[in-house]
Write an enzyme that holds these catalytic residues in place. Structure first.
Site, PDB file in Angstrom:
ATOM      1  N   TYR A 140       0.802  -1.227   0.000  1.00  5.69           N
ATOM      2  CA  TYR A 140       0.000   0.000   0.000  1.00  5.69           C
ATOM      3  C   TYR A 140       0.836   1.278   0.000  1.00  5.69           C
ATOM      4  O   TYR A 140       0.286   2.374  -0.119  1.00  5.69           O
ATOM      5  CB  TYR A 140      -0.925   0.027   1.218  1.00  5.69           C
ATOM      6  N   HIS A 146      -4.453   6.142  -1.463  1.00  2.32           N
ATOM      7  CA  HIS A 146      -5.056   6.146  -0.129  1.00  2.32           C
ATOM      8  C   HIS A 146      -4.049   6.547   0.947  1.00  2.32           C
ATOM      9  O   HIS A 146      -4.433   6.953   2.039  1.00  2.32           O
ATOM     10  CB  HIS A 146      -5.605   4.752   0.168  1.00  2.32           C
ATOM     11  N   PHE A 191      -5.328  -0.666   9.852  1.00  2.00           N
ATOM     12  CA  PHE A 191      -5.806  -0.305   8.522  1.00  2.00           C
ATOM     13  C   PHE A 191      -6.661   0.953   8.612  1.00  2.00           C
ATOM     14  O   PHE A 191      -7.174   1.311   9.668  1.00  2.00           O
ATOM     15  CB  PHE A 191      -6.560  -1.478   7.882  1.00  2.00           C
ATOM     16  N   ASN A 207      -9.632   1.883   7.919  1.00  2.00           N
ATOM     17  CA  ASN A 207     -10.977   1.899   8.504  1.00  2.00           C
ATOM     18  C   ASN A 207     -10.985   1.634  10.008  1.00  2.00           C
ATOM     19  O   ASN A 207     -12.046   1.645  10.624  1.00  2.00           O
ATOM     20  CB  ASN A 207     -11.895   0.917   7.770  1.00  2.00           C
ATOM     21  N   ASN A 227     -13.278   6.373   4.919  1.00  2.56           N
ATOM     22  CA  ASN A 227     -13.429   5.388   5.992  1.00  2.56           C
ATOM     23  C   ASN A 227     -12.564   5.649   7.220  1.00  2.56           C
ATOM     24  O   ASN A 227     -12.961   5.317   8.337  1.00  2.56           O
ATOM     25  CB  ASN A 227     -13.190   3.976   5.457  1.00  2.56           C
TER      26      ASN A 227
END
Length: 192
Positions: free
Chosen positions: A17, A22, A68, A70, A116
């Site tokens: 990631y 994001h 993470f 969220n 989120n």
């Protein structure tokens, strides 16, 4: 108004990631750590990497959750409680679908706008009264493509635009740390 004492970067942990859209919030705080010659330290009780930087005559905590996106609220609430910092003294840097790459805006208060990480933070805090640094990543054009978009990597041109936006945000940060959010917003939001 109270100045900033905590700056949080939102993103997802893991090598897969690192370069995704994001993780724009991680990019912001990573840049601050690098610029100030500091290092991240894992603080397991805060579920985060932490660092301190000296800005505008103040020590400011930086937090990079290892949860993470969220589940970011768990780490952030732990940091706020541990350091006894009010949510109003916190800036959360995050990716913003509603702005094109290269756009960056400061905002105080509000809802999560479908983000989120912000959704979890506002749920656990019970409100949205904290500062946000909204880093534009663009929109894929259709809601069905949002997940693959945010978890995808920006193009070279998008990366250049995002880096320029993060640099502009870091330039106004001393004003926000000193409590002059109106001045920081005016300077950041004024296109020269």
């Amino acid at each position: 108004m109270l100045g900033l004492r905590l700056i949080v970067g939102l993103g997802n942990p893991g090598s897969e990631y690192i370069k995704t859209r994001h993780n724009a919030g991680f990019r912001f705080v990573d840049g601050l750590v690098q610029r100030e010659g500091q290092c991240w330290a894992l603080e397991s009780k805060l579920f985060a990497y932490v660092a301190r930087v000296f800005i505008a005559g103040q020590w400011v905590w930086l937090l990079r959750p290892v949860t993470f996106m969220n589940l970011s609220g768990k780490s952030i609430c732990a940091g706020l409680n541990f350091w006894k910092i009010k949510p109003e003294q916190m800036l959360v840097a995050h990716d913003e679908l509603d702005f094109p790459p290269g756009a960056v805006r400061l905002k105080f208060d509000g809802g999560h706008g479908g983000q989120n990480g912000l959704r979890d933070i506002t749920k656990l805090l019970g409100h949205g009264r904290f500062h946000r640094l909204r880093v534009g990543i663009g929109h894929p054009g259709h809601k069905d493509r949002v997940v693959s978009w945010v978890l995808g990597c920006p193009t070279c041109d998008e990366n250049i635009a995002i880096d320029a936006a993060l640099e502009r945000a870091s330039v106004v940060l001393p004003l926000a740390v000193a409590g002059d959010f109106d001045g920081a917003m005016k300077k950041l939001h004024t296109v020269v």
